[in-house]
Design an enzyme around this catalytic site. Structure first.
Site, mmCIF file in Angstrom:
data_model
loop_
_atom_site.group_PDB
_atom_site.id
_atom_site.type_symbol
_atom_site.label_atom_id
_atom_site.label_comp_id
_atom_site.label_asym_id
_atom_site.label_seq_id
_atom_site.Cartn_x
_atom_site.Cartn_y
_atom_site.Cartn_z
ATOM 1 N N ASN A 157 22.977 69.300 -39.551
ATOM 2 C CA ASN A 157 22.163 68.997 -38.374
ATOM 3 C C ASN A 157 22.653 67.701 -37.730
ATOM 4 O O ASN A 157 23.046 66.750 -38.422
ATOM 5 C CB ASN A 157 20.654 68.969 -38.686
ATOM 6 C CG ASN A 157 20.258 68.064 -39.825
ATOM 7 O OD1 ASN A 157 21.026 67.809 -40.741
ATOM 8 N ND2 ASN A 157 19.032 67.570 -39.783
ATOM 9 N N GLU A 198 21.304 65.173 -34.900
ATOM 10 C CA GLU A 198 20.142 64.850 -34.055
ATOM 11 C C GLU A 198 20.545 63.970 -32.873
ATOM 12 O O GLU A 198 21.685 63.513 -32.768
ATOM 13 C CB GLU A 198 19.056 64.190 -34.925
ATOM 14 C CG GLU A 198 18.561 65.166 -35.992
ATOM 15 C CD GLU A 198 17.414 64.623 -36.821
ATOM 16 O OE1 GLU A 198 17.119 63.414 -36.757
ATOM 17 O OE2 GLU A 198 16.807 65.429 -37.535
ATOM 18 N N CYS A 227 20.800 72.241 -35.158
ATOM 19 C CA CYS A 227 20.580 72.585 -36.561
ATOM 20 C C CYS A 227 21.911 72.858 -37.278
ATOM 21 O O CYS A 227 22.912 73.216 -36.642
ATOM 22 C CB CYS A 227 19.724 73.840 -36.677
ATOM 23 S SG CYS A 227 18.010 73.620 -36.197
ATOM 24 N N GLU A 251 22.777 75.331 -39.206
ATOM 25 C CA GLU A 251 23.237 76.719 -39.160
ATOM 26 C C GLU A 251 24.027 76.981 -37.886
ATOM 27 O O GLU A 251 25.101 77.591 -37.900
ATOM 28 C CB GLU A 251 22.039 77.678 -39.202
ATOM 29 C CG GLU A 251 21.213 77.605 -40.477
ATOM 30 C CD GLU A 251 20.103 76.553 -40.419
ATOM 31 O OE1 GLU A 251 20.265 75.524 -39.727
ATOM 32 O OE2 GLU A 251 19.075 76.761 -41.073
ATOM 33 N N CYS A 285 15.253 78.020 -38.971
ATOM 34 C CA CYS A 285 14.236 78.071 -37.919
ATOM 35 C C CYS A 285 14.439 79.332 -37.068
ATOM 36 O O CYS A 285 15.477 80.003 -37.143
ATOM 37 C CB CYS A 285 14.309 76.821 -37.044
ATOM 38 S SG CYS A 285 15.712 76.789 -35.909
ATOM 39 N N CYS A 306 17.617 79.493 -34.945
ATOM 40 C CA CYS A 306 18.828 79.760 -35.733
ATOM 41 C C CYS A 306 18.886 81.216 -36.180
ATOM 42 O O CYS A 306 19.969 81.809 -36.248
ATOM 43 C CB CYS A 306 18.913 78.827 -36.936
ATOM 44 S SG CYS A 306 19.360 77.142 -36.452
HETATM 45 N N1 THU Z 1 16.954 71.822 -39.153
HETATM 46 C C1 THU Z 1 18.120 72.494 -39.437
HETATM 47 O O1 THU Z 1 19.199 71.916 -39.414
HETATM 48 N N2 THU Z 1 18.030 73.810 -39.720
HETATM 49 C C2 THU Z 1 16.861 74.532 -39.721
HETATM 50 O O2 THU Z 1 16.882 75.746 -39.831
HETATM 51 C C3 THU Z 1 15.590 73.837 -39.607
HETATM 52 C C4 THU Z 1 15.650 72.441 -39.135
HETATM 53 C C5 THU Z 1 17.035 70.410 -38.812
HETATM 54 C C6 THU Z 1 16.673 70.095 -37.384
HETATM 55 C C7 THU Z 1 16.244 68.661 -37.473
HETATM 56 O O3 THU Z 1 17.408 67.847 -37.346
HETATM 57 C C8 THU Z 1 15.699 68.515 -38.888
HETATM 58 O O4 THU Z 1 16.136 69.663 -39.596
HETATM 59 C C9 THU Z 1 14.183 68.435 -38.944
HETATM 60 O O5 THU Z 1 13.598 69.456 -38.241
#
Ligand code: THU
Length: 135
Positions: free
Chosen positions: A45, A47, A56, A58, A94, A97
């Protein structure tokens, strides 16, 4: 895909997770995507100060693979948890994704939700995203 290669994929997701850029949530996610030809691409991830812009793990892994010309995928291992804490439960992809994966991955594509190298559960994409949107 035998259990050895599943564990190898999980290990790659765990290692990639160290590179997650998550100063806002403090929640680090690593993913390792296995291509049909055996190559593995990792993602984390990433940000952003403008929160919705963040990516994310994935989608980051799939994008890296597609950028290298890959189109056919077998499995993805995902591991996530708070930075500096032990991971105690699986991190499920999520909704965005799941839909993103569904573009290039078949119904039986394996999604490996890992807690550690030898503690994971495997679901198919169709279990995670029944009735997906398609044009
Ligand atoms: N996140 C992912 O990388 N993958 C997911 O499927 C769920 C959430 C990340 C997004 C964000 O940077 C952090 O987790 C918290 O939500």
């Amino acid at each position: 895909m035998n259990s050895h290669s599943t564990e190898t994929l999980v290990e790659k997701a765990i290692n990639a997770r160290n590179n997650a850029y998550c100063p806002y949530s403090g929640f680090a996610v690593g993913a390792a995507l296995l291509c049909e030809d055996g190559e593995v691409f990792t993602g984390v991830n990433v940000e952003n100060a403008s929160f919705p812009v963040g990516l994310c793990a994935e989608r980051s892994a799939v994008s890296a693979a597609v950028a290298s010309g890959k189109r056919r995928f077998t499995a993805i291992a995902i591991v996530g948890g708070k930075v500096g804490e032990n991971i105690t439960k699986p991190c499920s992809p999520c909704g965005m994704c799941r839909q993103f994966l569904s573009e290039l991955c078949s119904d039986d594509f394996k999604v490996i939700l890992a807690v550690s190298r030898d503690n994971y559960k495997t679901l198919t994409l169709s279990e995670l995203l029944p009735c997906l949107f398609d044009l």
